[in-house]
Design an enzyme around this catalytic site. Structure first.
Site, PDB file in Angstrom:
ATOM      1  N   CYS A 153       0.835  -1.204   0.000  1.00  0.00           N
ATOM      2  CA  CYS A 153       0.000   0.000   0.000  1.00  0.00           C
ATOM      3  C   CYS A 153       0.878   1.267   0.000  1.00  0.00           C
ATOM      4  CB  CYS A 153      -0.982  -0.011   1.171  1.00  0.00           C
ATOM      5  SG  CYS A 153      -2.372   1.143   0.924  1.00  0.00           S
ATOM      6  N   ASP A 185      -3.278   1.464  10.103  1.00  0.00           N
ATOM      7  CA  ASP A 185      -4.446   2.335  10.271  1.00  0.00           C
ATOM      8  C   ASP A 185      -4.878   2.358  11.732  1.00  0.00           C
ATOM      9  OD1 ASP A 185      -5.507   3.108   7.344  1.00  0.00           O
ATOM     10  OD2 ASP A 185      -4.453   1.209   7.360  1.00  0.00           O
TER      11      ASP A 185
HETATM   12  P1  RI2 Z   1      -0.036   6.616   6.796  1.00  0.00           P
HETATM   13  C1  RI2 Z   1      -3.726   3.486   4.397  1.00  0.00           C
HETATM   14  O1  RI2 Z   1      -5.093   3.225   4.313  1.00  0.00           O
HETATM   15  C2  RI2 Z   1      -2.869   2.240   4.310  1.00  0.00           C
HETATM   16  O2  RI2 Z   1      -3.468   1.110   4.904  1.00  0.00           O
HETATM   17  C3  RI2 Z   1      -1.629   2.707   5.039  1.00  0.00           C
HETATM   18  O3  RI2 Z   1      -0.787   1.663   5.458  1.00  0.00           O
HETATM   19  C4  RI2 Z   1      -2.265   3.447   6.206  1.00  0.00           C
HETATM   20  O4  RI2 Z   1      -3.380   4.132   5.616  1.00  0.00           O
HETATM   21  C5  RI2 Z   1      -1.373   4.390   6.957  1.00  0.00           C
HETATM   22  O5  RI2 Z   1      -0.971   5.478   6.170  1.00  0.00           O
HETATM   23  P2  RI2 Z   1      -6.027   3.867   3.137  1.00  0.00           P
HETATM   24  O6  RI2 Z   1      -6.459   5.234   3.640  1.00  0.00           O
HETATM   25  O7  RI2 Z   1      -0.764   7.229   7.931  1.00  0.00           O
HETATM   26  O8  RI2 Z   1      -5.240   3.925   1.861  1.00  0.00           O
HETATM   27  O9  RI2 Z   1       1.233   5.967   7.244  1.00  0.00           O
HETATM   28  O10 RI2 Z   1      -7.217   2.935   3.035  1.00  0.00           O
HETATM   29  O11 RI2 Z   1       0.184   7.590   5.651  1.00  0.00           O
END
Ligand code: RI2
Length: 326
Positions: free
Chosen positions: A133, A202
């Site tokens: 991701c 998350d």
């Molecule tokens: P940071 C994202 O979720 C991913 O799962 C990623 O690992 C997590 O948020 C943390 O992101 P999504 O919003 O806070 O893409 O480290 O569903 O940037």
């Protein structure tokens, strides 16, 4: 400016829509946007009394909260800002709320940079990191390692269905990191070349479970089997206070069209039996148990997952209510 009947200003509504549609995404970015939206609510509020002002801010927080259920950084951000809403008059309340939101945003940025420096200590010169991701916390570790003069390579998982791995690949290339982009199913094969799995989170539960983009748990199991350490980069704002009292973290189920667009669905279900019994499920996250995680890296240091609860008690006390509860 436009408001609805609860006094919530249109800028808050549009931030909420952008979070729900994932135009604003990533747990830290969502928290930052939520704090900003509350500051905007405070600054644009036309409330005539302190009570009305407080009620508007709580309504704005609810609007933001109801967008996505899994990343705890969102309610943690809302709670932090609302707790700073102090004062006797509307203008005092306004100033205090805006100042609190700004402090939150500054701390968030600082926490990520400190976390990056700590995480970078785990990376050696020449290491290959596999990512899943797109996580700004995880990228902060790589960026800090590069600033330390280390050479790092990345194997970047595409991350179906929304392919946030492409964002990771782009940002790593901007940093000059050599990138190998792979489909998710190729991860096990490429783990042989990886020195670390590095992901974000998350939410982190009190038992050290890591809730992150779907596919993280399978990757962690494979990494354990291959002897590749799994490192989770997560600011303390990702720690989920409710899990200290036994609550589980809700896993967001997103629209099936992200997995199977209408046209492709029609191709699959175009036969005699129609599509009544064709189900598509799209969970956005999964839970990686602590035994498959080597380290949770926060701005307060790195922790074995099982000991993260100590940090949670220190930060949150024993329990917390909804963000808008005093
Ligand atoms: P940071 C994202 O979720 C991913 O799962 C990623 O690992 C997590 O948020 C943390 O992101 P999504 O919003 O806070 O893409 O480290 O569903 O940037």
């Amino acid at each position: 400016m436009a408001t609805d009947t609860s006094g919530v200003v249109s800028a808050v509504e549009s931030t909420a829509e952008d979070i729900a549609a994932m135009e604003i995404r990533g747990a830290a970015t969502i928290a930052d946007a939520a704090a900003e939206a509350l500051a905007t609510q405070a600054s644009e509020s036309t409330a005539a009394s302190p009570e009305a002002f407080r009620e508007e801010l709580r309504a704005a927080a609810r609007t933001l909260y109801e967008t996505r259920p899994t990343a705890v950084s969102l309610p943690n951000a809302l709670r932090y800002v609302l707790r700073g809403m102090e004062g006797e008059t509307v203008s005092e309340l306004r100033a205090a709320t805006i100042a609190r939101a700004e402090a939150f945003q500054r701390d968030l940025e600082q926490a990520q940079s400190t976390l990056g420096e700590i995480g970078a200590n785990r990376l050696r010169d020449g290491d290959v990191v596999m990512t899943h991701c797109h996580s700004t916390d995880a990228l902060a570790c790589i960026e800090a390692a590069l600033e330390d003069g280390k050479e790092i390579e990345a194997i970047v998982k595409e991350t179906r269905p929304r392919k946030q791995g492409h964002i990771t690949a782009r940002e790593l290339r901007e940093l000059g990191v050599p990138v190998t982009l792979i489909v998710d199913n190729a991860a096990r094969r490429y783990l042989d070349r990886a020195d670390h799995v590095l992901v974000g989170a998350d939410s982190i539960a009190a038992d050290g479970s890591v809730i992150n983009k779907v596919g993280t748990s399978g990757l962690a199991v494979n990494a354990r089997e291959r002897g590749v350490p799994v490192m989770v980069a997560a600011q303390t704002i990702k720690l989920h206070p409710d899990t200290m009292t036994g609550h589980t973290v809700e896993i967001e189920m997103r629209d099936e069209s992200e997995v199977l667009p209408e046209v492709e669905r029609a191709e699959i279900a175009g036969g005699d039996h129609g599509d009544d019994e064709l189900q598509v499920e799209n969970p956005a996250f999964d839970v990686t148990p602590p035994r498959h995680v080597d380290a949770i890296v926060t701005e307060r240091g790195q922790f074995p997952p099982e000991s993260v609860v100590t940090l949670m008690r220190e930060l949150f006390g024993e329990s917390t209510g909804e963000p808008w509860e005093p």
